[in-house]
Design a protein around this motif. Structure first.
Motif, PDB file in Angstrom:
ATOM      1  N   MET A  80      51.396  84.581  47.514  1.00  0.00           N
ATOM      2  CA  MET A  80      52.363  84.870  48.381  1.00  0.00           C
ATOM      3  C   MET A  80      52.855  84.520  49.591  1.00  0.00           C
ATOM      4  SD  MET A  80      51.770  88.823  48.933  1.00  0.00           S
ATOM      5  CE  MET A  80      53.024  89.729  48.914  1.00  0.00           C
ATOM      6  N   LEU A  81      53.641  84.062  49.729  1.00  0.00           N
ATOM      7  CA  LEU A  81      54.575  83.676  51.126  1.00  0.00           C
ATOM      8  C   LEU A  81      55.276  84.764  51.877  1.00  0.00           C
ATOM      9  CD1 LEU A  81      54.460  81.515  52.694  1.00  0.00           C
ATOM     10  CD2 LEU A  81      55.983  79.769  52.131  1.00  0.00           C
ATOM     11  N   LEU A  82      54.841  84.243  53.520  1.00  0.00           N
ATOM     12  CA  LEU A  82      54.995  85.772  54.369  1.00  0.00           C
ATOM     13  C   LEU A  82      55.654  84.473  55.264  1.00  0.00           C
ATOM     14  CD1 LEU A  82      53.179  87.349  52.967  1.00  0.00           C
ATOM     15  CD2 LEU A  82      54.313  89.351  54.100  1.00  0.00           C
ATOM     16  N   ASP A  83      57.198  85.140  55.426  1.00  0.00           N
ATOM     17  CA  ASP A  83      57.920  84.303  57.024  1.00  0.00           C
ATOM     18  C   ASP A  83      57.984  85.000  57.911  1.00  0.00           C
ATOM     19  OD1 ASP A  83      57.922  81.343  56.098  1.00  0.00           O
ATOM     20  OD2 ASP A  83      59.410  81.405  55.031  1.00  0.00           O
ATOM     21  N   LEU A  84      57.552  85.031  58.333  1.00  0.00           N
ATOM     22  CA  LEU A  84      57.091  86.338  59.312  1.00  0.00           C
ATOM     23  C   LEU A  84      57.951  85.989  61.150  1.00  0.00           C
ATOM     24  CD1 LEU A  84      53.965  88.004  58.906  1.00  0.00           C
ATOM     25  CD2 LEU A  84      55.977  88.597  57.717  1.00  0.00           C
ATOM     26  N   SER A  85      58.747  86.286  62.130  1.00  0.00           N
ATOM     27  CA  SER A  85      59.351  86.049  63.241  1.00  0.00           C
ATOM     28  C   SER A  85      59.327  87.554  64.314  1.00  0.00           C
ATOM     29  CB  SER A  85      60.470  85.377  63.627  1.00  0.00           C
ATOM     30  OG  SER A  85      61.135  85.982  62.776  1.00  0.00           O
ATOM     31  N   GLY A  86      58.851  87.351  65.283  1.00  0.00           N
ATOM     32  CA  GLY A  86      59.424  88.596  66.155  1.00  0.00           C
ATOM     33  C   GLY A  86      59.195  88.388  67.415  1.00  0.00           C
ATOM     34  N   SER A  87      59.470  89.089  68.118  1.00  0.00           N
ATOM     35  CA  SER A  87      59.212  89.338  69.814  1.00  0.00           C
ATOM     36  C   SER A  87      58.598  90.675  70.099  1.00  0.00           C
ATOM     37  CB  SER A  87      60.957  88.956  70.722  1.00  0.00           C
ATOM     38  OG  SER A  87      62.149  89.827  70.114  1.00  0.00           O
ATOM     39  N   GLU A  88      58.884  90.506  71.730  1.00  0.00           N
ATOM     40  CA  GLU A  88      58.140  91.334  72.487  1.00  0.00           C
ATOM     41  C   GLU A  88      58.932  91.889  72.962  1.00  0.00           C
ATOM     42  OE1 GLU A  88      54.219  91.031  75.583  1.00  0.00           O
ATOM     43  OE2 GLU A  88      55.627  89.079  76.177  1.00  0.00           O
ATOM     44  N   THR A  89      59.506  93.545  72.261  1.00  0.00           N
ATOM     45  CA  THR A  89      60.249  94.021  72.455  1.00  0.00           C
ATOM     46  C   THR A  89      60.779  94.659  74.460  1.00  0.00           C
ATOM     47  OG1 THR A  89      58.509  96.652  73.145  1.00  0.00           O
ATOM     48  CG2 THR A  89      59.838  95.861  71.122  1.00  0.00           C
ATOM     49  N   ARG A  90      59.714  94.573  74.956  1.00  0.00           N
ATOM     50  CA  ARG A  90      59.503  94.573  76.679  1.00  0.00           C
ATOM     51  C   ARG A  90      59.169  93.453  77.806  1.00  0.00           C
ATOM     52  NH1 ARG A  90      57.914 100.647  78.697  1.00  0.00           N
ATOM     53  NH2 ARG A  90      59.960 101.638  77.406  1.00  0.00           N
ATOM     54  N   GLY A  91      59.399  91.768  76.985  1.00  0.00           N
ATOM     55  CA  GLY A  91      59.037  90.675  77.295  1.00  0.00           C
ATOM     56  C   GLY A  91      59.620  89.441  76.858  1.00  0.00           C
ATOM     57  N   ALA A  92      59.204  88.350  77.202  1.00  0.00           N
ATOM     58  CA  ALA A  92      59.245  87.456  76.996  1.00  0.00           C
ATOM     59  C   ALA A  92      58.801  86.920  75.951  1.00  0.00           C
ATOM     60  CB  ALA A  92      59.636  86.534  77.448  1.00  0.00           C
ATOM     61  N   GLY A  93      57.580  87.144  75.249  1.00  0.00           N
ATOM     62  CA  GLY A  93      56.706  86.422  74.598  1.00  0.00           C
ATOM     63  C   GLY A  93      56.984  86.619  73.172  1.00  0.00           C
ATOM     64  N   THR A  94      57.528  85.446  72.435  1.00  0.00           N
ATOM     65  CA  THR A  94      57.500  85.362  70.991  1.00  0.00           C
ATOM     66  C   THR A  94      56.083  85.271  69.952  1.00  0.00           C
ATOM     67  OG1 THR A  94      58.057  82.828  71.171  1.00  0.00           O
ATOM     68  CG2 THR A  94      60.156  84.524  71.660  1.00  0.00           C
ATOM     69  N   ALA A  95      55.952  85.349  68.396  1.00  0.00           N
ATOM     70  CA  ALA A  95      55.315  85.278  67.345  1.00  0.00           C
ATOM     71  C   ALA A  95      56.427  84.638  66.480  1.00  0.00           C
ATOM     72  CB  ALA A  95      54.003  86.087  67.619  1.00  0.00           C
TER      73      ALA A  95
END
Length: 211
Positions: free
Chosen positions: A73-88
């Protein structure tokens, strides 16, 4: 950054594969994470991490693609900090194969992260990843060993609530500081030893120098 991990679970590959397809049951096994909504192959969720006194919360989304023939299985994930400029963002590939102890799970993660966690570097991120995977595997093993109908009812109820769009409880933060500390100490050991050696030499020279 590419990270590779593997672990075994006490179940045959067919049973393990069925479990891995059930995100509503598997997601609670991931430390610091909670699944909010799940609709077909798409989902949303939150992750909370802590580094010492600093706490960071991420909100993100993802999709899953399955290959039943290869039990992959392949998971494509993306997100960002709720309080901040960080991303992942991450692409995670999990493959299940037969193992004498049950099922061997190989996980490859291609990770792109910005913000405060990016300062740790590959060594610390690998160490942190190892510990998270160990906790994840232990919880999966417990889930597989628990064949009671009560547990299934709890997960089914949670899944129904998520599909209705109700947010799950706030996740408990996973402490990356505790996980990263051994690596930080190892990285700091050589410079600390050099400083200590210099101090000892200076003190010795001072004692021998005439007054």
């Amino acid at each position: 950054m590419q990270l590779d991990h593997s672990f075994t679970v006490p179940a045959d590959p067919d049973d393990a594969w069925k479990l891995f397809q059930d995100l509503d049951r598997v997601a609670p096994c991931m430390p610091g994470a909670v699944l909010d909504t799940h609709d077909g192959d798409s989902f949303t969720g939150r992750v909370k991490v802590k580094v010492g006194a600093v706490q960071m919360s991420y909100r993100g989304e993802g999709t899953v693609t399955r290959d039943p023939a290869a039990r992959s299985m392949l998971l494509d994930l993306s997100g960002s900090e709720t309080r901040g400029a960080g991303t992942a963002s991450a692409t995670v590939t999990a493959t299940l194969t037969l193992d004498p102890a049950g099922t061997l799970v190989r996980v490859r993660t291609d990770l792109d992260i910005t913000g405060r966690p990016a300062q740790f570097g590959r060594g610390i991120m690998t160490e942190v990843g190892d510990r998270i995977v160990q906790q994840f595997a232990a919880r999966l093993e417990e889930l597989l060993r628990d064949a009671g109908p009560a547990a299934s009812g709890v997960f089914t109820t949670g899944a129904a609530e998520n599909r209705q769009g109700r947010l799950a409880p706030e996740p408990e933060a996973i402490d990356l500081g505790a996980a990263a500390l051994p690596v930080l100490l190892r990285k700091a050991a050589a410079p600390a030893a050099a400083v200590l050696f210099a101090v000892v030499v200076i003190q010795a020279l001072r004692r021998r120098s005439p007054r």
